[in-house]
Design a protein around this motif. Structure first.
Motif, PDB file in Angstrom:
ATOM      1  N   ALA A 129      30.558  46.748  36.185  1.00  0.00           N
ATOM      2  CA  ALA A 129      31.361  47.427  35.002  1.00  0.00           C
ATOM      3  C   ALA A 129      32.510  46.820  34.625  1.00  0.00           C
ATOM      4  CB  ALA A 129      31.821  49.163  35.575  1.00  0.00           C
ATOM      5  N   ILE A 130      33.451  46.124  35.597  1.00  0.00           N
ATOM      6  CA  ILE A 130      34.368  45.338  35.166  1.00  0.00           C
ATOM      7  C   ILE A 130      33.966  44.168  34.371  1.00  0.00           C
ATOM      8  CG2 ILE A 130      35.951  43.770  36.096  1.00  0.00           C
ATOM      9  CD1 ILE A 130      37.166  46.490  36.423  1.00  0.00           C
ATOM     10  N   LYS A 131      32.798  43.450  34.851  1.00  0.00           N
ATOM     11  CA  LYS A 131      32.353  42.407  34.154  1.00  0.00           C
ATOM     12  C   LYS A 131      32.162  42.474  32.629  1.00  0.00           C
ATOM     13  CE  LYS A 131      30.561  38.247  33.514  1.00  0.00           C
ATOM     14  NZ  LYS A 131      31.355  37.097  33.410  1.00  0.00           N
ATOM     15  N   ASN A 141      43.156  43.030  29.783  1.00  0.00           N
ATOM     16  CA  ASN A 141      43.531  42.476  31.370  1.00  0.00           C
ATOM     17  C   ASN A 141      42.810  43.608  32.192  1.00  0.00           C
ATOM     18  OD1 ASN A 141      45.149  40.348  30.346  1.00  0.00           O
ATOM     19  ND2 ASN A 141      47.170  41.499  30.598  1.00  0.00           N
ATOM     20  N   LEU A 142      42.015  43.007  33.229  1.00  0.00           N
ATOM     21  CA  LEU A 142      41.558  43.814  34.299  1.00  0.00           C
ATOM     22  C   LEU A 142      41.639  43.247  35.637  1.00  0.00           C
ATOM     23  CD1 LEU A 142      39.104  43.598  31.479  1.00  0.00           C
ATOM     24  CD2 LEU A 142      38.590  45.936  32.694  1.00  0.00           C
ATOM     25  N   ASN A 153      39.844  36.945  32.049  1.00  0.00           N
ATOM     26  CA  ASN A 153      40.864  38.102  31.985  1.00  0.00           C
ATOM     27  C   ASN A 153      40.653  39.087  33.164  1.00  0.00           C
ATOM     28  OD1 ASN A 153      38.152  38.439  30.923  1.00  0.00           O
ATOM     29  ND2 ASN A 153      39.004  40.302  29.663  1.00  0.00           N
ATOM     30  N   VAL A 154      40.069  38.663  34.249  1.00  0.00           N
ATOM     31  CA  VAL A 154      39.854  39.443  35.414  1.00  0.00           C
ATOM     32  C   VAL A 154      40.499  38.755  36.589  1.00  0.00           C
ATOM     33  CG1 VAL A 154      38.169  40.659  36.807  1.00  0.00           C
ATOM     34  CG2 VAL A 154      37.741  40.586  34.448  1.00  0.00           C
ATOM     35  N   GLN A 155      41.231  39.296  37.292  1.00  0.00           N
ATOM     36  CA  GLN A 155      41.971  39.092  38.731  1.00  0.00           C
ATOM     37  C   GLN A 155      41.222  39.744  39.627  1.00  0.00           C
ATOM     38  OE1 GLN A 155      43.587  37.085  41.303  1.00  0.00           O
ATOM     39  NE2 GLN A 155      44.896  36.741  39.291  1.00  0.00           N
TER      40      GLN A 155
END
Length: 358
Positions: A129-131, A141-142, A153-155
Motif C-alpha cells: 500500500a505504501i508503494k 513523503n512517506l 519518496n519513502v523512508q
C-alpha cells in the motif's frame, strides 16, 4: 540509498545492557477506536498536549496495521513518539486505525491527499500500500516500519530483530528451570522469522539441552488465540514464552498472570518491541526485546520538520542501539546472566559472533 543513524536514547536504555509487529476522539486519547480504519472515517485527532513549542504547520499522519494503536507494542510505540513530537515541536499529528488490510490504501490516501507532510505506515504488512501511494503521489513523503519500499519518496526503517532476540534467548536459556521454552509468532514473515531464529540461536548458545517449541498465531490482533497457544505451551512444560505477535501477545501475558496467581510452576513472558513490564508488571515479565520504533519515528519525522527528509533505507542494529534490553531487566534477571548477555553483545558488535537472520 542506505543510511544508518544513531539514536538519541532515553534513559531507560542507558543501561549497560542496551544492545543492539466508536469515535475518532476516543482513539486519539488512547481508547479503543471501534470505528476508525475505513475510507470514510475522519483521521483520529491527537489529544491536545500542553506545550510551549510554537505552532507548526507540519502535519504527520500514521496508519496502523490491524494490530491497532493500543497494541502495547510497535503501533503504540510509534503513536506515543508522534504525540511526544507534537508536544515538543508543535506539529499536528493524527492516526487512522486499520481493521483489515483492505483499509491500508484508503487510510494512507486520506493523509496523502489531505496534504500531510509525512505519512507513516506501521508494519511490514503495509508495504504494498505504501508503494502504491508513493508511486501515485511522487511529491508526497512517506515512511514505513519493518518493510523496505523501493521508492525515492519513502523512508524505510528496519531493525536487526535477530540480534536483540539472540540476547533475550541467552536470558531464557540461562533462566529456564524446565528446559522447555516457547515462541509464538504472529503471521509468518521475514520480520518474525528474524525474531524466531535469533531467539533460537541465543538459547542454543548457552543451553543446548533446552527445547524451543515454536508456533504461529497467524494474526497480530487476537489476544484470545495468544492465550490459547500459551496455555498449550505452558501445559507442555514451557516456563518461558517469547511472543512476537503484537496484540496477540497480550493474551500470553494474561495466561501467564492467571497461572502465576493460581500457584504452581512459575512461568514467564519475554516482552517484545517495548518494555512490556510497564504494562504487565515485573511479576510476569522476565525481560523485553525492545525495538526503538519510537526513536526511529521521531527521528524521521524530525527530518520532515527540518526539511532534510530523504527516501532510503535505515537499518537499526545492535551496534546502532536500535534494539535492546530495558533497565527493568534487573528486576528478574540475575547479574550473572546480564553479564553473559553483555559478553555476547560485545561479540556480536565486534563480529566474532554472527546471528542468523533466516
Amino acid at each position: 540509498m542506505k543510511k544508518v543513524f544513531k539514536l538519541s536514547l532515553a534513559p531507560v536504555l542507558a543501561f549497560s545492557m542496551m544492545l543492539t509487529g466508536c469515535g475518532t476522539n476516543n482513539a486519539a486519547n488512547g481508547g479503543a477506536n471501534t470505528n476508525a480504519g475505513t475510507a470514510t472515517d475522519a483521521p483520529a485527532e491527537a489529544t491536545a498536549a500542553p506545550t510551549d513549542a510554537p505552532k507548526s504547520d507540519i502535519k504527520v499522519g500514521m496508519v496502523t496495521d490491524i494490530g491497532g494503536v493500543n497494541d502495547k507494542s510497535f503501533n503504540q510505540s510509534a503513536w506515543e513518539a508522534l504525540q511526544a513530537l507534537e508536544k515538543e515541536a508543535g506539529i499536528e499529528v493524527k492516526y487512522l486505525q486499520s481493521k483489515s488490510s483492505a483499509d491500508y490504501q484508503p487510510n494512507l490516501n486520506q493523509f496523502v491527499k489531505g496534504g500531510f507532510n509525512l505519512t507513516w505506515g506501521i508494519g511490514f504488512d503495509l508495504g504494498d500500500a505504501i508503494k502504491l501511494a508513493a508511486t501515485e503521489n511522487p511529491d508526497a513523503n512517506l515512511a514505513i516500519i519493518d518493510s523496505v519500499v523501493d521508492a525515492p519518496n519513502v523512508q524505510s526503517v528496519t531493525f536487526a530483530e535477530n540480534e536483540g532476540s539472540f540476547l533475550v534467548g541467552v536470558v531464557a536459556g540461562l533462566t529456564t528451570k524446565t528446559n522447555k521454552i516457547g515462541f509464538i509468532g504472529g503471521a509468518e514473515s521475514p520480520v518474525i522469522k528474524r525474531f524466531e531464529v535469533g531467539f533460537k540461536a541465543g538459547i542454543a548458545a548457552v543451553n543446548p539441552k533446552a527445547e524451543l517449541k515454536i508456533t504461529y498465531a497467524g494474526a497480530y490482533d487476537k489476544p484470545d488465540v495468544g492465550k490459547s497457544l500459551a496455555a498449550t505451551l505452558y501445559n507442555d512444560g514451557a516456563d518461558i514464552i517469547f511472543p512476537a505477535a503484537g496484540a496477540t501477545g497480550n493474551g500470553v501475558f494474561n495466561e501467564a498472570k492467571s497461572r502465576n496467581k493460581a500457584g504452581g510452576t512459575k512461568v514467564w513472558v519475554i516482552g517484545v518491541d517495548k518494555d512490556q513490564s510497564i504494562d504487565f508488571g515485573d511479576d510476569v515479565t522476565l525481560t523485553s526485546m525492545i525495538k526503538r520504533v519510537d526513536e526511529a519515528v521521531k527521528k524521521v519525522s524530525q527530518e520532515v520538520i527540518d526539511g532534510t527528509f530523504k527516501g532510503g533505507i535505515t537499518t537499526l542494529t545492535l551496534k546502532d542501539n536500535g534494539v535492546g534490553l530495558p533497565e527493568t531487566s534487573k528486576a528478574n534477571v540475575t547479574p550473572e546472566i546480564l553479564a553473559k548477555v553483555e559478553e555476547y553483545k560485545q561479540q556480536i558488535i565486534a563480529g566474532t559472533v554472527t546471528v542468523p537472520s533466516e
